[in-house]
Motif scaffolding. Structure first.
Motif, PDB file in Angstrom:
ATOM      1  N   ALA A 246      24.790  50.031  43.501  1.00 13.70           N
ATOM      2  CA  ALA A 246      24.192  51.369  43.436  1.00 13.70           C
ATOM      3  C   ALA A 246      25.289  52.351  43.057  1.00 13.70           C
ATOM      4  O   ALA A 246      26.390  52.313  43.614  1.00 13.70           O
ATOM      5  CB  ALA A 246      23.589  51.733  44.795  1.00 13.70           C
ATOM      6  N   LEU A 247      24.974  53.207  42.099  1.00 15.68           N
ATOM      7  CA  LEU A 247      25.962  54.183  41.629  1.00 15.68           C
ATOM      8  C   LEU A 247      25.365  55.584  41.664  1.00 15.68           C
ATOM      9  O   LEU A 247      24.183  55.768  41.403  1.00 15.68           O
ATOM     10  CB  LEU A 247      26.383  53.860  40.183  1.00 15.68           C
ATOM     11  N   ASP A 248      26.225  56.532  41.986  1.00 15.59           N
ATOM     12  CA  ASP A 248      25.860  57.944  41.830  1.00 15.59           C
ATOM     13  C   ASP A 248      26.754  58.468  40.716  1.00 15.59           C
ATOM     14  O   ASP A 248      27.979  58.503  40.857  1.00 15.59           O
ATOM     15  CB  ASP A 248      26.103  58.690  43.149  1.00 15.59           C
ATOM     16  N   LYS A 255      30.570  59.042  41.076  1.00 10.83           N
ATOM     17  CA  LYS A 255      30.822  59.898  42.248  1.00 10.83           C
ATOM     18  C   LYS A 255      30.835  59.078  43.533  1.00 10.83           C
ATOM     19  O   LYS A 255      31.614  59.326  44.444  1.00 10.83           O
ATOM     20  CB  LYS A 255      29.730  60.972  42.359  1.00 10.83           C
ATOM     21  N   ALA A 256      29.947  58.129  43.605  1.00 10.09           N
ATOM     22  CA  ALA A 256      29.861  57.271  44.796  1.00 10.09           C
ATOM     23  C   ALA A 256      29.302  55.918  44.379  1.00 10.09           C
ATOM     24  O   ALA A 256      28.594  55.827  43.375  1.00 10.09           O
ATOM     25  CB  ALA A 256      28.965  57.907  45.853  1.00 10.09           C
ATOM     26  N   ALA A 257      29.612  54.912  45.148  1.00  8.13           N
ATOM     27  CA  ALA A 257      29.145  53.560  44.780  1.00  8.13           C
ATOM     28  C   ALA A 257      28.887  52.736  46.030  1.00  8.13           C
ATOM     29  O   ALA A 257      29.513  52.942  47.078  1.00  8.13           O
ATOM     30  CB  ALA A 257      30.193  52.864  43.914  1.00  8.13           C
ATOM     31  N   VAL A 277      37.309  51.382  44.653  1.00  6.31           N
ATOM     32  CA  VAL A 277      37.916  51.271  43.324  1.00  6.31           C
ATOM     33  C   VAL A 277      37.077  52.029  42.292  1.00  6.31           C
ATOM     34  O   VAL A 277      37.590  52.633  41.364  1.00  6.31           O
ATOM     35  CB  VAL A 277      38.054  49.782  42.920  1.00  6.31           C
ATOM     36  N   LEU A 278      35.769  51.995  42.497  1.00  7.05           N
ATOM     37  CA  LEU A 278      34.864  52.586  41.503  1.00  7.05           C
ATOM     38  C   LEU A 278      34.860  54.118  41.531  1.00  7.05           C
ATOM     39  O   LEU A 278      34.696  54.766  40.494  1.00  7.05           O
ATOM     40  CB  LEU A 278      33.437  52.074  41.744  1.00  7.05           C
ATOM     41  N   VAL A 279      35.029  54.683  42.714  1.00  9.10           N
ATOM     42  CA  VAL A 279      34.837  56.130  42.878  1.00  9.10           C
ATOM     43  C   VAL A 279      35.855  56.930  42.052  1.00  9.10           C
ATOM     44  O   VAL A 279      37.053  56.656  42.083  1.00  9.10           O
ATOM     45  CB  VAL A 279      34.923  56.523  44.372  1.00  9.10           C
TER      46      VAL A 279
END
Lengths: 326, 745
Positions: A246-248, A255-257, A277-279
């Motif tokens: 899930a990604l924002d 922004k968030a994951a 790591v994604l943010v």
């Protein structure tokens, strides 16, 4: 099948009392797993407490959360308009599991409590510490193609088979429980256990405790989500492994994951380090690959499941790509 | 006058379709008899050893239990008498398992006890109370280890002309010295038939020497013979009824221990016994496609002419029965190769006996041969279809005689066009659709067009219906429907006026339904019986019907349900009117091949399957997106049921290629795949719309109908078509089935 007593209370407290007072009693809801296990003699409860008449099937909003009654059917949750709008990841995960017939019987609480599909657990003539503590783990040096790469112990390398739970752990859900000592709440991530020295215990429920609901808090993960389940046929099979992503997104920036994996551990496996790591990074395959590398830290394979070390990071990348639509 | 529509070739609906979909069709576990009792088998939990002690006390005392039968108390079955010289070794190699006959355990989950109770639930409960203790011996269930002791089958040791014997033309292993060659090993794991209906039997001793069984079998006559022999009874005293069979795919071509057990049980309790295997027991007690190792060496000239093929195979069998199959048959006759060597061996393991599974050995062999063809074509940088055309055989290179008919080139043409073969790229990995790699592959299949002997009776009833009877079975292809169509056309009657009855050993004899031979054999017998019945009707007409008073038998014509006399349109008598005079309108004919066509020609059905697959670039999941199956199967009796057989065979091939895999944990010699959660067969979502093409040209050397058989070639060649398409998509050559995502990621 052994003979057993059967009761069907209408009040939660009566159900809790019936199980709390009898070590050989079990709750039964949809029965899609327990009945199979009883037919095979893997589980031999002497009393079944049917909870289907308890008023626990509602799906309703409570402030900033969506409350899923423990008896809400998997099909009802998957197709619920609020679930689809606010928590599409949960809907995707549910529909990736089992078959329509089973989803029409299985409940939220029962799905969380389904037992492992490890073949050694199911065969009474083979050793299994989960079924019969102290007999050994048949899978450790056996056919362990489907088994864990994270969080296992030398007592048990089984995996939890639920798809729904992978989405719920990613969505930071909370489990509501009633028991002989009253009500309490557990973070979904703390509900299931790692095997350690007590693989016979799948969850942190205490004797007599009954799941009454699962709360899923509102989140920004309403759009860029995906549940990627890899299996040996197109439908109706347990996962070789699965990824809830899930990604924002703000433009192309994450922004968030949220990330979690199924089919890799004794519990749904949340990948918090990989989320971090994604943010702040761009939603690119390169970023996803970096997260996947972090996600795989600490993974260890057995004789027949080394493919999971290759398949898992690839599936994380694919899930994130689909979620982000890149 | 309206002429009747021609039925042969028409896509007629199944005559028993309504019964099947409404539940009116009765399968062998659905017969209710007075005093019915229920049997449940207890299986061993070791693979090899002896039963040291078996405790049945708790089971005997459980509610409703009528008997618990083990080797300690089983009645003497006459057919189980020792046949060897050493009485301590009564079980001789070469025969089926003699259940409850001794204390030996020969495979894991071998039945060691039968519990009979007044209800199924009570029998199942008591079965769990039976406790066995064993003296265990070291077992061998691993094929890699067992293959070291592989041997030439006894049939080939005794007869060098046996199809199982080593074969050579030209120089042995000539590929080894060639410049352009491949040499690869291929593995097919154990696969299970798993028809929808599990094996079941209802056994009823109607008198001490008279047995009726409602049994899942592909051959009522063979089953009758087996159990008459087992109980030393005249065959006439044993009746086998198998009116409906819910699929079998070969696993009801053998008499199995559970059948003997139910018959023993019924004898002991003096009541009918119903016994249905569980899905778990279907893995261990009713055969399987044997795990088979193969090696193919092939060489060719630079311009694509095969110069040599060597194909070796080792298949698994049990320790107590030698199972063999024609794994290498296709290799010997499919391509024009001057040098050709085949070597077939079997390895005896501590497992139950295998049995032919759809396409049987030919499907196993075709996976290796047709994969090797693809590998060789790629080495030569040749289109695999072109490579096959360059090695096409216009006559049988094994027997050096003409084909009866062969329209394989027409199948190639039609299939290539339908799959869109021109889209295929020679180099793998060249086509992509989003995250999915796309590839195309082909595989060829062949199977002997076998025709045996069969008896069929035909009788005209007073209501104008003709009833035909034959002991043959219908395991799903639509036998009754095809026979109705053949009879309708031959008799000049509408299909509603035909009733074909089957699945009863009391009917005129025929062989088992297997080897794609039923329409070739029984179909011809039906035609012959109908011709004989027409002759009989002419005879009756000429002998006494007033309208034909002065006619000779030859002058009476039959068509559209009426007898007519030459050109005299006024003389028009319905068939049934003949029954108003003396003489029965009943015939019973035996039909078998005559002449020497079988010696002069090589008779085979042929198929080619073209697959389009998509392989996920990251997860290795495979989806068959298109499948085209083309068959040269002679005359097609029913376009709908024939296409249905082809589609079913193709879906079976998808299972073989991508998912079916029965696994034994060799430490315990016990299957770990014991249900459909662990053993996968394709679901609807795995099966694309299969496009079917029939050449539909008669082969009049096989029979007068011109049929060649469909059931086996529907599956043979599908798995390599998919494997080759996966190579074309990914560049990965997987030589061990099934091709699961773990092998591609």
């Amino acid at each position: 099948m052994n003979q057993f007593q059967y009761v069907r209370p209408t009040k939660p407290q009566a159900a809790i009392d019936a199980v709390a007072k009898d070590a050989n009693a079990k709750f039964i809801a949809g029965g899609t797993n327990l009945v199979d296990l009883m037919k095979r003699g893997v589980m031999t409860p002497q009393k079944l407490v049917d909870i289907n008449r308890l008023p626990l099937a509602k799906i309703e909003r409570q402030g900033n959360t969506l409350r899923l009654g423990a008896l809400a059917l998997n099909s009802a949750v998957a197709n619920d308009a609020q679930v689809r709008e606010r928590h599409p990841l949960l809907s995707l995960a549910l529909n990736a599991g089992a078959s329509p017939q089973l989803r029409n019987m299985a409940t939220v609480g029962g799905n969380m409590l389904q037992r492992t599909r490890c073949t050694y657990f199911y065969d009474l003539s083979m050793p299994c510490n989960k079924r019969q503590p102290g007999t050994g783990c048949g899978a450790l040096e056996g056919i362990n193609r489907m088994h864990a790469i994270f969080g296992f112990s030398d007592k048990c390398i089984a995996v939890h088979p639920s798809d729904m739970s992978v989405a719920l752990v990613a969505l930071d859900a909370t489990v509501l429980v009633s028991g002989p000592k009253g009500n309490r709440q557990l973070a979904f991530a703390d509900f299931h256990r790692l095997p350690g020295d007590t693989p016979e215990r799948d969850s942190n429920l205490e004797p007599g405790e009954l799941i009454t609901a699962v709360d899923v808090p509102d989140s920004p993960f309403t759009k860029h989500v995906h549940y990627q389940k890899v299996r040996e046929r197109a439908s109706y099979a347990f996962a070789l492994l699965s990824v809830a992503a899930a990604l924002d997104l703000d433009g192309n920036t994450i922004k968030a994951a949220r990330l979690a994996m199924g089919g890799v551990a004794h519990k749904p496996w949340r990948l918090t380090a990989a989320e971090q790591v994604l943010v702040g990074k761009p939603a690119t395959e390169d970023t996803f690959r970096q997260a996947a590398t972090v996600a795989m830290q600490g993974a260890k394979a057995f004789k027949h499941n080394a493919y999971k070390l290759r398949l898992a990071p690839n599936t994380i990348v694919q899930a994130l790509k689909t979620a982000a639509a890149v | 006058m309206k002429t009747l529509d021609k039925q042969i070739g028409a896509p007629m609906n199944r005559v028993d379709g309504h019964q099947k979909v409404t539940g009116a069709a009765k399968y062998s576990a659905e017969y209710e008899l007075p005093g019915m009792s229920y049997g449940v088998l207890v299986g061993s939990t070791i693979a090899k050893g002896r039963i040291a002690h078996i405790d049945t006390k708790a089971a005997v005392g459980a509610p409703g239990v009528l008997a618990v039968i083990t080797h300690l108390n089983s009645p003497q079955v006459p057919g189980f008498k020792p046949t060897g010289k050493d009485p301590s070794q009564p079980q001789t190699v070469g025969g089926p398992l003699k259940i409850f006959h001794d204390d030996k355990v020969r495979f894991n989950d071998q039945p060691i006890a039968l519990v009979v109770a007044d209800t199924f639930e009570r029998a199942r409960y008591a079965a769990r109370l039976v406790m066995a203790h064993y003296t265990q011996e070291t077992h061998q269930t691993n094929m890699a280890a067992g293959a070291k002791d592989a041997f030439l089958p006894t049939s080939a040791q005794k007869n060098p002309k046996s199809p199982m014997a080593d074969y050579q033309r030209g120089q042995a292993d000539a590929y080894k010295t060639a410049a352009l060659k491949i040499e690869q090993e291929y593995v097919i794991p154990t696969e299970m038939h798993h028809p929808m209906e599990m094996q079941a039997i209802t056994a009823h001793w109607e008198a001490p020497d008279r047995l009726t069984i409602y049994d899942k079998t592909q051959g009522t006559i063979g089953t009758r013979r087996d159990f008459a022999k087992e109980w030393n009874l005249p065959e006439a005293n044993v009746q086998v009824i198998a009116t409906f069979v819910g699929g079998a795919f070969g696993n009801a071509l053998h008499s199995w221990p559970h059948e003997s057990a139910a018959i023993i049980g019924a004898k002991v309790v003096g009541r009918p016994v119903k016994l249905m295997l569980t899905r778990e027991q279907m893995f261990t007690q009713v055969g399987y496609r044997p795990y088979t190792w193969q090696k193919v060496g092939m060489s060719a000239t630079a311009d694509g002419k095969i110069t040599a093929i060597t194909h070796e195979s080792i298949g698994q069998t049990s320790t107590y029965e030698e199972f063999t199959e024609s794994t290498l048959a296709q290799t010997r006759m499919m391509y024009q190769s001057p040098n050709l060597t085949t070597r077939y061996r079997i390895a005896a393991l501590d497992v139950g006996t295998p049995i032919w599974m759809r396409g049987p050995g030919e499907a196993t062999g075709a996976f290796a041969l047709e994969s090797a063809m693809d590998e060789m074509a790629y080495l030569l940088k040749l289109d695999p279809l072109e490579f096959r055309l360059r090695n096409y055989t216009d006559q049988d290179p094994e027997k050096n005689r003409p084909w009866s008919t062969k329209f394989l080139k027409e199948c190639y043409r039609a299939g290539a066009e339908r799959i869109g073969w021109t889209k295929r790229k020679l180099e793998p990995g060249a086509l992509r659709d989003g995250d999915w790699l796309v590839g195309y592959g082909m595989g060829v299949g062949t199977f002997g067009a076998h025709r045996g002997a069969a008896h069929v009776s035909a009788q005209l009833l007073p209501n104008g219906t003709v009833v035909l009877q034959c002991a043959t079975t219908d395991i799903g292809p639509g036998t009754g429907t095809a026979m109705t169509q053949i009879a309708a056309d031959t008799l000049g009657l509408p299909p509603e006026k035909i009733r074909f009855e089957l699945g009863n050993s009391g009917f005129p004899q025929s062989g088992s339904q297997g080897g794609s031979s039923t329409v070739n054999t029984v179909g011809q017998a039906v035609q012959d019986a109908c011709m004989a019945l027409k002759d009989k009707l002419r005879e009756l007409a000429a002998a006494g019907a007033p309208a034909f008073a002065s006619a000779k038998k030859e002058d009476v014509a039959l068509a559209n349900g009426y007898l007519t006399l030459g050109s005299n349109a006024a003389t028009r008598v319905p068939y049934a009117d003949l029954l108003k005079q003396p003489g029965a309108a009943l015939v019973n004919v035996e039909s078998k091949p005559t002449g020497n066509d079988g010696q002069l020609y090589s008779m085979y059905s042929f198929s080619v399957h073209f697959a389009e697959v998509r392989v996920h670039a990251l997860t290795g999941e495979v989806r068959v997106s298109k499948l085209v199956s083309c068959a040269d199967a002679g005359t097609i009796i029913n376009q709908k049921t024939a296409a249905n057989q082809m589609k079913g065979g193709a879906v079976g091939g998808i299972g073989m290629a991508l998912m079916e895999h029965a696994i034994i944990d060799d430490r315990y010699g016990r299957y770990v795949t014991k249900d459909f959660a662990d053993y996968h067969v394709p679901v609807h979502a795995d099966a694309p719309a299969v496009e079917v093409y029939f050449v539909n040209q008669p082969d009049l050397h096989v029979n007068a109908l011109g049929t060649k058989g469909i059931g086996e070639i529907a599956t043979i060649g599908v798995a390599p078509a998919i494997a080759n398409a996966i190579f074309n998509a990914t560049g990965k050559r997987v030589r061990e089935l099934p091709i699961t995502p773990d092998k591609l990621v």
